[in-house]
Design a protein around this motif. Structure first.
Motif, PDB file in Angstrom:
ATOM      1  N   LEU A  80       0.813  -1.209   0.000  1.00  0.00           N
ATOM      2  CA  LEU A  80       0.000   0.000   0.000  1.00  0.00           C
ATOM      3  C   LEU A  80       0.849   1.263   0.000  1.00  0.00           C
ATOM      4  O   LEU A  80       0.460   2.284  -0.584  1.00  0.00           O
ATOM      5  CB  LEU A  80      -0.935   0.006   1.217  1.00  0.00           C
ATOM      6  CG  LEU A  80      -2.138  -0.937   1.137  1.00  0.00           C
ATOM      7  CD1 LEU A  80      -2.823  -1.033   2.487  1.00  0.00           C
ATOM      8  CD2 LEU A  80      -3.115  -0.472   0.066  1.00  0.00           C
ATOM      9  N   LEU A  81       1.997   1.226   0.655  1.00  0.00           N
ATOM     10  CA  LEU A  81       2.846   2.406   0.748  1.00  0.00           C
ATOM     11  C   LEU A  81       4.027   2.347  -0.209  1.00  0.00           C
ATOM     12  O   LEU A  81       4.978   3.107  -0.085  1.00  0.00           O
ATOM     13  CB  LEU A  81       3.343   2.576   2.191  1.00  0.00           C
ATOM     14  CG  LEU A  81       2.229   2.703   3.242  1.00  0.00           C
ATOM     15  CD1 LEU A  81       2.810   2.840   4.634  1.00  0.00           C
ATOM     16  CD2 LEU A  81       1.308   3.871   2.925  1.00  0.00           C
ATOM     17  N   LEU A 271     -13.172   6.807  -7.364  1.00  0.00           N
ATOM     18  CA  LEU A 271     -12.187   5.967  -8.045  1.00  0.00           C
ATOM     19  C   LEU A 271     -11.009   5.581  -7.162  1.00  0.00           C
ATOM     20  O   LEU A 271     -10.448   4.488  -7.323  1.00  0.00           O
ATOM     21  CB  LEU A 271     -11.679   6.686  -9.303  1.00  0.00           C
ATOM     22  CG  LEU A 271     -12.718   6.912 -10.405  1.00  0.00           C
ATOM     23  CD1 LEU A 271     -12.157   7.800 -11.508  1.00  0.00           C
ATOM     24  CD2 LEU A 271     -13.182   5.578 -10.989  1.00  0.00           C
ATOM     25  N   VAL A 272     -10.605   6.456  -6.238  1.00  0.00           N
ATOM     26  CA  VAL A 272      -9.385   6.184  -5.465  1.00  0.00           C
ATOM     27  C   VAL A 272      -9.650   5.742  -4.035  1.00  0.00           C
ATOM     28  O   VAL A 272      -8.736   5.220  -3.384  1.00  0.00           O
ATOM     29  CB  VAL A 272      -8.443   7.409  -5.439  1.00  0.00           C
ATOM     30  CG1 VAL A 272      -8.084   7.850  -6.842  1.00  0.00           C
ATOM     31  CG2 VAL A 272      -9.041   8.560  -4.640  1.00  0.00           C
ATOM     32  N   ALA A 273     -10.865   5.941  -3.522  1.00  0.00           N
ATOM     33  CA  ALA A 273     -11.131   5.623  -2.113  1.00  0.00           C
ATOM     34  C   ALA A 273     -10.807   4.176  -1.744  1.00  0.00           C
ATOM     35  O   ALA A 273     -10.283   3.924  -0.653  1.00  0.00           O
ATOM     36  CB  ALA A 273     -12.586   5.954  -1.762  1.00  0.00           C
ATOM     37  N   PRO A 274     -11.097   3.180  -2.614  1.00  0.00           N
ATOM     38  CA  PRO A 274     -10.760   1.794  -2.235  1.00  0.00           C
ATOM     39  C   PRO A 274      -9.283   1.589  -1.919  1.00  0.00           C
ATOM     40  O   PRO A 274      -8.933   0.664  -1.187  1.00  0.00           O
ATOM     41  CB  PRO A 274     -11.184   0.989  -3.474  1.00  0.00           C
ATOM     42  CG  PRO A 274     -12.240   1.808  -4.113  1.00  0.00           C
ATOM     43  CD  PRO A 274     -11.816   3.235  -3.891  1.00  0.00           C
ATOM     44  N   LEU A 275      -8.422   2.434  -2.468  1.00  0.00           N
ATOM     45  CA  LEU A 275      -6.992   2.331  -2.180  1.00  0.00           C
ATOM     46  C   LEU A 275      -6.538   3.402  -1.193  1.00  0.00           C
ATOM     47  O   LEU A 275      -5.704   3.142  -0.321  1.00  0.00           O
ATOM     48  CB  LEU A 275      -6.190   2.455  -3.476  1.00  0.00           C
ATOM     49  CG  LEU A 275      -4.665   2.355  -3.366  1.00  0.00           C
ATOM     50  CD1 LEU A 275      -4.263   1.027  -2.733  1.00  0.00           C
ATOM     51  CD2 LEU A 275      -4.021   2.512  -4.728  1.00  0.00           C
ATOM     52  N   LEU A 276      -7.094   4.611  -1.305  1.00  0.00           N
ATOM     53  CA  LEU A 276      -6.652   5.723  -0.480  1.00  0.00           C
ATOM     54  C   LEU A 276      -6.931   5.486   0.995  1.00  0.00           C
ATOM     55  O   LEU A 276      -6.073   5.764   1.848  1.00  0.00           O
ATOM     56  CB  LEU A 276      -7.330   7.018  -0.943  1.00  0.00           C
ATOM     57  CG  LEU A 276      -6.965   8.286  -0.176  1.00  0.00           C
ATOM     58  CD1 LEU A 276      -5.482   8.593  -0.333  1.00  0.00           C
ATOM     59  CD2 LEU A 276      -7.811   9.459  -0.662  1.00  0.00           C
ATOM     60  N   ILE A 280      -4.088   5.434   3.972  1.00  0.00           N
ATOM     61  CA  ILE A 280      -4.021   6.384   5.080  1.00  0.00           C
ATOM     62  C   ILE A 280      -3.968   5.659   6.403  1.00  0.00           C
ATOM     63  O   ILE A 280      -3.195   6.011   7.303  1.00  0.00           O
ATOM     64  CB  ILE A 280      -5.221   7.345   5.019  1.00  0.00           C
ATOM     65  CG1 ILE A 280      -5.110   8.244   3.772  1.00  0.00           C
ATOM     66  CG2 ILE A 280      -5.301   8.196   6.279  1.00  0.00           C
ATOM     67  CD1 ILE A 280      -6.311   9.126   3.551  1.00  0.00           C
ATOM     68  N   VAL A 281      -4.777   4.603   6.537  1.00  0.00           N
ATOM     69  CA  VAL A 281      -4.792   3.824   7.784  1.00  0.00           C
ATOM     70  C   VAL A 281      -3.418   3.221   8.043  1.00  0.00           C
ATOM     71  O   VAL A 281      -2.888   3.284   9.162  1.00  0.00           O
ATOM     72  CB  VAL A 281      -5.872   2.727   7.718  1.00  0.00           C
ATOM     73  CG1 VAL A 281      -5.745   1.784   8.911  1.00  0.00           C
ATOM     74  CG2 VAL A 281      -7.261   3.360   7.679  1.00  0.00           C
ATOM     75  N   GLU A 282      -2.815   2.630   7.018  1.00  0.00           N
ATOM     76  CA  GLU A 282      -1.500   2.005   7.199  1.00  0.00           C
ATOM     77  C   GLU A 282      -0.417   3.050   7.449  1.00  0.00           C
ATOM     78  O   GLU A 282       0.489   2.830   8.258  1.00  0.00           O
ATOM     79  CB  GLU A 282      -1.152   1.155   5.982  1.00  0.00           C
ATOM     80  CG  GLU A 282       0.149   0.380   6.145  1.00  0.00           C
ATOM     81  CD  GLU A 282       0.282  -0.758   5.153  1.00  0.00           C
ATOM     82  OE1 GLU A 282       1.403  -0.953   4.652  1.00  0.00           O
ATOM     83  OE2 GLU A 282      -0.728  -1.442   4.893  1.00  0.00           O
ATOM     84  N   ALA A 283      -0.515   4.194   6.765  1.00  0.00           N
ATOM     85  CA  ALA A 283       0.497   5.239   6.930  1.00  0.00           C
ATOM     86  C   ALA A 283       0.506   5.775   8.366  1.00  0.00           C
ATOM     87  O   ALA A 283       1.559   6.163   8.881  1.00  0.00           O
ATOM     88  CB  ALA A 283       0.253   6.366   5.938  1.00  0.00           C
ATOM     89  N   ARG A 284      -0.644   5.805   8.998  1.00  0.00           N
ATOM     90  CA  ARG A 284      -0.723   6.341  10.366  1.00  0.00           C
ATOM     91  C   ARG A 284      -0.008   5.431  11.366  1.00  0.00           C
ATOM     92  O   ARG A 284       0.466   5.895  12.398  1.00  0.00           O
ATOM     93  CB  ARG A 284      -2.179   6.524  10.782  1.00  0.00           C
ATOM     94  CG  ARG A 284      -2.902   7.605   9.989  1.00  0.00           C
ATOM     95  CD  ARG A 284      -4.341   7.742  10.425  1.00  0.00           C
ATOM     96  NE  ARG A 284      -4.447   8.201  11.807  1.00  0.00           N
ATOM     97  CZ  ARG A 284      -5.603   8.371  12.439  1.00  0.00           C
ATOM     98  NH1 ARG A 284      -6.749   8.107  11.814  1.00  0.00           N
ATOM     99  NH2 ARG A 284      -5.619   8.796  13.687  1.00  0.00           N
ATOM    100  N   SER A 285       0.072   4.138  11.060  1.00  0.00           N
ATOM    101  CA  SER A 285       0.707   3.207  11.999  1.00  0.00           C
ATOM    102  C   SER A 285       2.128   2.820  11.585  1.00  0.00           C
ATOM    103  O   SER A 285       2.854   2.219  12.377  1.00  0.00           O
ATOM    104  CB  SER A 285      -0.141   1.928  12.110  1.00  0.00           C
ATOM    105  OG  SER A 285      -0.260   1.287  10.843  1.00  0.00           O
TER     106      SER A 285
END
Length: 605
Positions: A80-81, A271-276, A280-285
């Motif tokens: 994801l990142l 279009l991007v929410a399924p990935l965005l 964001i959740v993973e980036a925060r942790s």
């Protein structure tokens, strides 16, 4: 109507073929090695692997491509990142299914990036000026910029900046810059224009999503450009509407602009929410993903960089060899080469002077200046120095550094892509003025001369190619072996070439190479792997445990092959590795290639 369509197709064909011919010429000798190697830059292997993995995940495994068990074996890793660039990956799938080799497909995407970068700016400048020759020169200014050549060094995601001008064109058709902030009663009263502008806002949302699915950094940059453009419209409407004689026009203008913005954002989010959202959740942790102060300083443009000729230019190469110990120490060429060109600057100044009272020219001038200032990062650097009079001078990027998404964007110098786009448009305005005014007598000659000067400043011949082959015979042999097993490449390090080899043998590999290296539980928790790290001495006490149980640990994990890449090791590291291998695998037969590049240990059947 039919003749009009044919003329447009003929025009598009001529422009595309012209940019294609220039691409093959200005990236030489890539065309002569199209199916066998990549442009130089080791990161290219990870993007080659990304193309391979997209096809493997979607077509062969029918699984989510944003998690892979094929690297960081056996746990696998989230992507994801990581810049997986799914749009390029999806484009590549039909070609992979058709049996074309990965280097050929990778280089095809490189060519697409040049051709459509030029064509996108051509369409944009033709829309703004109506002058085709000026639009063509503007297109080659953007497409063949040093920024583009620099990011061919293994960064396919960043070299794929061809979709930016298509988004900007759609955005400007929804918010025309020639009447920014004006309230046009007749136009707003009609049903066709607002509907057409709304359609273009939706198209812009699609293009913004395509840019995000190619490189999220460009999505952020375009988002900031959109805020500036739409914000300018809203401010202009409020300012110009204060004395408006028609009471409802101000409200209708504001409502129309905000509704179009909502439509753009809505289409983009859909279009991007399924990935965005999971990103964001993973980036925060994921603490390892946050940009450090050191990275921001290292990957910010220096004040002088925009005015330093390209390090790839054949005339300036020797000069840059002498700069490695001063201004350019430790900075990768892919991030430090942001030269804008003196001919481009001259034409931009001409455009600004002649159009200083025109809002559209002012917009592009401010966009170029703003993007350049943001590329300088949080603190000013001049010729490698960041401290002046005992203090750091803060720059505009400092205000944005802690915002969501920008906090993990560690390379401010990439804002120069927007500066080059804006300057290319300014070049178009300057040359268009020569066709509509009396500034130059021979208009065609002037445009061609300007294009020639720009190319002469930007030339990067011969463009460097990768020298190390990745399609190794041994890897092709184990690709045909049945069963599931893994390969351990040594030394354990983020070496991009391991990812290239993995596309040949198609087996999972221990560890891996991503744009940001996550922790690797298997390596950290397995004594034999910790012992094999370069940071571990040969006489470290952990070696006793590794010698006693290490072979069984690797076999239980279904690691069948250990491949030692001697070309990665230097000096004493080679001797240390040999001591470790003799201690761990004393009774295992090994095979060393005639060239001595690597040695293979087979641990199981």
């Amino acid at each position: 109507m039919k003749n009009c369509i044919l003329l447009r197709l003929r025009d598009a064909g001529i422009i595309l073929v012209s940019y294609l011919a220039l691409t093959l010429l200005l990236t030489w000798p890539l065309a002569a090695n199209f199916a066998t190697t990549l442009p130089d830059g080791s990161d290219g292997w990870q993007h080659l692997w990304g193309l391979w993995w997209m096809k493997r995940a979607i077509v062969d495994l029918h699984t989510n491509p944003y998690f892979t068990p094929y690297i960081f074996y056996p746990k696998g890793v989230s992507l994801l990142l990581h810049p997986l660039e799914p749009f390029n990956g999806l484009i590549s799938i039909p070609f992979q299914v058709a049996g074309l080799g990965l280097p050929f497909i990778y280089n095809l995407l490189v060519v697409v990036s040049f051709v459509f970068s030029g064509y996108g700016v051509y369409l944009l400048v033709r829309y703004l000026t109506g002058v085709r020759v000026a639009a063509f020169v503007a297109g080659l200014t953007y497409s063949f910029s040093p920024y583009h050549f620099a990011h061919l060094l293994g960064q396919l995601n960043l070299a794929s900046f061809q979709w930016l001008p298509f988004y900007v064109l759609a955005l400007l058709k929804s918010w025309p810059i020639n009447n920014m902030g004006s309230i046009e009663i007749g136009a707003l009263g009609s049903a066709t224009r607002p509907a057409k502008q709304g359609l273009w806002a939706a198209v812009a949302g699609v293009w913004l999503a395509i840019n995000c699915y190619t490189e999220w950094t460009y999505g952020v940059i375009l988002g900031l450009f959109t805020v500036g453009l739409v914000g300018g419209h809203v401010i202009g409407i409020v300012r110009n509407g204060s004395g408006d004689r028609v009471g409802g026009e101000l409200r209708r203008s504001l409502r129309g602009s905000l509704l179009r913005l909502a439509l753009l954002i809505g289409v983009w989010l859909a279009l991007v929410a399924p990935l965005l959202v999971p990103m964001i959740v993973e980036a925060r942790s994921a603490t390892y993903i946050q940009a450090t102060e050191y990275e921001l300083e290292l990957f910010s443009a220096d004040l002088t960089d925009a005015f330093m000729p390209s390090a790839f230019h054949p005339f300036w190469k020797e000069l840059y060899e002498g700069l490695n110990t001063t201004h350019y120490m430790g900075r990768h060429p892919a991030e430090r080469v942001v030269f804008v060109g003196y001919s481009v600057l001259t034409l931009s100044v001409i455009a600004l002077w002649r159009g200083r009272k025109r809002r559209e020219v002012q917009l592009w001038a401010w966009s170029a200046l703003g993007a350049w200032l943001l590329s300088l990062g949080p603190y000013l650097q001049v010729w490698g120095q960041s401290g002046f009079w005992g203090m750091h001078i803060p720059m505009p990027y400092k205000l944005l550094a802690d915002l969501p998404l920008l906090s993990i964007m560690r390379v401010p110098s990439r804002f120069m892509v927007m500066a080059m786009l804006a300057l290319a448009v300014m070049v178009g305005y300057a040359l268009a003025a020569s066709w509509t005014g009396r500034l130059f007598r021979n208009k065609m000659r002037t445009s061609l001369l300007a294009g020639g000067l720009i190319v002469a400043e930007f030339i990067a011949l011969p463009f460097p190619l990768m020298q190390r082959p990745y399609d190794v015979a041994f890897y092709r042999e184990i690709a045909n072996e049945p069963g599931k097993f893994a390969v351990l490449d040594l030394p354990i390090a983020p070496v991009a070439a391991y990812m290239g080899y993995a596309t040949v043998h198609g087996k999972p590999i221990v560890s891996g190479y991503l744009s940001r290296q996550p922790p690797d539980p298997f390596v950290n928790d397995t004594p034999v792997l910790r012992y094999l790290l370069n940071s571990t001495n040969a006489d470290d006490p952990i070696g006793e445990e590794a010698a006693r149980s290490g072979l069984n640990e690797l076999r239980q994990a279904n690691v069948r092959y250990v491949v030692v890449h001697w070309w990665v090791l230097y000096g004493d590291a080679k001797t240390t590795m040999r001591i470790k291998l003799d201690r761990l695998f004393p009774n295992i037969d090994s095979y060393t290639t005639p060239e001595g590049d690597f040695t293979v240990y087979q641990l199981g059947p």
